[in-house]
Write an enzyme that holds these catalytic residues in place. Structure first.
Site, PDB file in Angstrom:
ATOM      1  N   LYS A 149       0.831  -1.206   0.000  1.00  0.00           N
ATOM      2  CA  LYS A 149       0.000   0.000   0.000  1.00  0.00           C
ATOM      3  C   LYS A 149       0.863   1.252   0.000  1.00  0.00           C
ATOM      4  O   LYS A 149       0.509   2.278  -0.563  1.00  0.00           O
ATOM      5  CB  LYS A 149      -0.894   0.018   1.246  1.00  0.00           C
ATOM      6  CG  LYS A 149      -2.099  -0.904   1.175  1.00  0.00           C
ATOM      7  CD  LYS A 149      -2.955  -0.714   2.412  1.00  0.00           C
ATOM      8  CE  LYS A 149      -4.161  -1.645   2.396  1.00  0.00           C
ATOM      9  NZ  LYS A 149      -5.003  -1.484   3.590  1.00  0.00           N
ATOM     10  N   ARG A 150       2.018   1.155   0.653  1.00  0.00           N
ATOM     11  CA  ARG A 150       2.856   2.336   0.831  1.00  0.00           C
ATOM     12  C   ARG A 150       3.899   2.499  -0.275  1.00  0.00           C
ATOM     13  O   ARG A 150       4.550   3.508  -0.346  1.00  0.00           O
ATOM     14  CB  ARG A 150       3.561   2.274   2.194  1.00  0.00           C
ATOM     15  CG  ARG A 150       2.592   2.285   3.360  1.00  0.00           C
ATOM     16  CD  ARG A 150       3.312   2.102   4.690  1.00  0.00           C
ATOM     17  NE  ARG A 150       2.363   2.098   5.796  1.00  0.00           N
ATOM     18  CZ  ARG A 150       1.711   1.029   6.214  1.00  0.00           C
ATOM     19  NH1 ARG A 150       1.899  -0.127   5.619  1.00  0.00           N
ATOM     20  NH2 ARG A 150       0.883   1.099   7.234  1.00  0.00           N
TER      21      ARG A 150
END
Length: 466
Positions: free
Chosen positions: A245-246
């Protein structure tokens, strides 16, 4: 025979990313293969970062992928009373305890351990032991609840993907299971949830392997049945680094926006960690038939956009034309073109052009020429709409005014024009393509022209010769 029950439990702290979508697919397919049930759980105990927007996006992605669930969505924050009940029962049973250490005390504890060259562990100062005198309870400090992890022995399980795994209990400390605000931590909530929901098989990313020993020990402390675990390798991005996600991940729904079919996404995601013989291309139904939990890859897979495009092109070719019309209408709208998905001609246009397209966006760009201006590039105009081409285009334009507006009638008009001007087909067809479609290459020109409004074709040909 025990009913197979699997689950997917995304955290609503962002979009549903590709790794979670793959895990959801494996969990769903395994349950469907065995005639079991699939549960959707929303792990929203990270109150500071969880959002309703993320929940909605997760639900939208699951719906788009067609991963239907039999129960849920179940929200952890609606189950706080249950976690507290279990924690209290564990404290009473001596498998958990209240810890009153302040953050400053924990920091000092770790610094002392580092200074001695030791691994930083909670020193269990608040853990009740026979003959041990606990420190006096400090005033004004809200306690956390810690799990009494076994001090010796080991935790082992036969992973569905990795095979046998064993980790020493000496490597694991007494983790916090309930924070001082009453919210459970991940490793505790997930065990209570899986126990209550009768989950039999857990597929998840292999970043959770380090959490599994704690969870197994908590299952044992609760005398709860232990699910089987399968930890799937990570997905690497094009740069060889982990998608997350990051870093580098793209929302599942971004692929819908980019014109990918859900069945193509499932096909491609499935192959990023699982195989059935040499089959690269398969349907959702075939995957359910084949996915029995075997033939799972132990090594990371690499995301390959070119391979995904190839898979998507295959599924676009197989797709029903009326369905494609409904889907491509949305992408045409994004180009500012209003298209009636129920118009039979839109489905016919999809049928004619879909073999040339890897995405619905590409298909929409092809079909845009039917309802929006399609000017050729200056280079194509100079190369093909020449003085030598204009007499043939004028003659064809006159014939097309009265020709039956279907491929056979258009073909005859082309043939008569070729004969009149002693031309070969490319000498006429390419200028027609450039004038009408704005492109040098298209499918058969008679089939293409038949799907235009007659007046549009006549107008564009007239513009080309003036």
């Amino acid at each position: 025979m025990t009913l197979v029950r699997t689950r997917i439990a995304p955290s609503p702290t962002g979009f549903l990313h590709l790794g979670t979508a793959r895990t959801a697919l494996y969990s769903w397919a395994y349950a469907r293969h065995h005639g079991g049930q699939f549960v959707l759980r929303i792990e929203d105990t990270d109150v500071a970062r969880s959002t309703q927007e993320s929940v909605d996006q997760i639900l939208d992605a699951m719906h788009w992928l067609g991963l239907d669930y039999d129960e849920g969505p179940v929200h952890q924050m609606q189950r706080l009373a249950r976690y507290q009940e279990v924690a209290e029962s564990m404290i009473a049973a001596g498998t958990a305890y209240r810890c009153y250490c302040t953050p400053e005390e924990l920091d000092a504890m770790r610094e002392t351990q580092r200074a001695r060259g030791e691994k930083t562990h909670y020193d269990r100062r608040w853990r009740p032991e026979p003959g041990k005198t606990l420190p006096p309870v400090p005033a004004g400090v809200k306690p956390v609840v810690r799990f009494c992890n076994p001090k010796s022995g080991s935790v082992s399980w036969n992973d569905l993907v990795k095979g046998p795994i064993r980790i020493s209990n000496e490597e694991i400390d007494d983790l916090i299971i309930v924070r001082n605000d009453g919210v459970p931590t991940y490793n505790f909530a997930v065990v209570v949830d899986d126990w209550d929901m009768r989950i039999t098989h857990v597929f998840r990313g292999d970043e959770h392997i380090n959490n599994t020993p704690w969870q197994i020990n908590i299952f044992h402390a609760l005398n709860a049945p232990l699910p089987l675990f399968g930890h799937c390798p990570i997905i690497l991005g094009e740069d060889g680094l982990k998608l997350s996600k990051r870093r580098g991940a793209v929302s599942v729904m971004a692929y819908e926006e980019a014109g990918y079919l859900p069945e193509a996404m499932l096909n491609y995601l499935a192959r990023l960690g699982w195989s059935h013989g040499d089959h690269e291309l398969f349907t959702r139904e075939q995957m359910v038939q084949w996915f029995d939990g075997s033939h799972m890859a132990k090594s990371p897979a690499q995301w390959d956009p070119a391979k995904l495009a190839w898979v998507n092109a295959h599924h676009i070719k197989l797709a029903d034309d009326a369905r494609l019309a409904r889907l491509v209408a949305r992408h045409l709208a994004a180009l500012g073109i209003g298209a009636d998905a129920a118009d039979a001609r839109l489905a016919q246009r999809c049928a004619l052009f879909k073999d040339r397209c890897a995405t619905l966006v590409e298909l929409a760009r092809w079909l845009a020429m039917f309802d929006a201006p399609a000017p050729p590039s200056p280079q194509d105009r100079a190369a093909h709409l020449t003085d030598a081409a204009r007499p043939g285009l004028r003659s064809l334009c006159e014939r097309l005014r009265v020709a039956p507006w279907e491929p056979a009638g258009i073909t005859q008009a082309l043939k008569d024009t070729l004969a009149e001007h002693k031309l070969k087909m490319p000498q006429l067809a390419i200028p027609v393509r450039v004038a009408v479609c704005g492109r040098v290459q298209t499918p058969a020109i008679d089939a293409v022209l038949a799907l235009f409004d007659r007046e549009t074709v006549l107008h564009r040909l007239a513009e080309a010769v003036n």
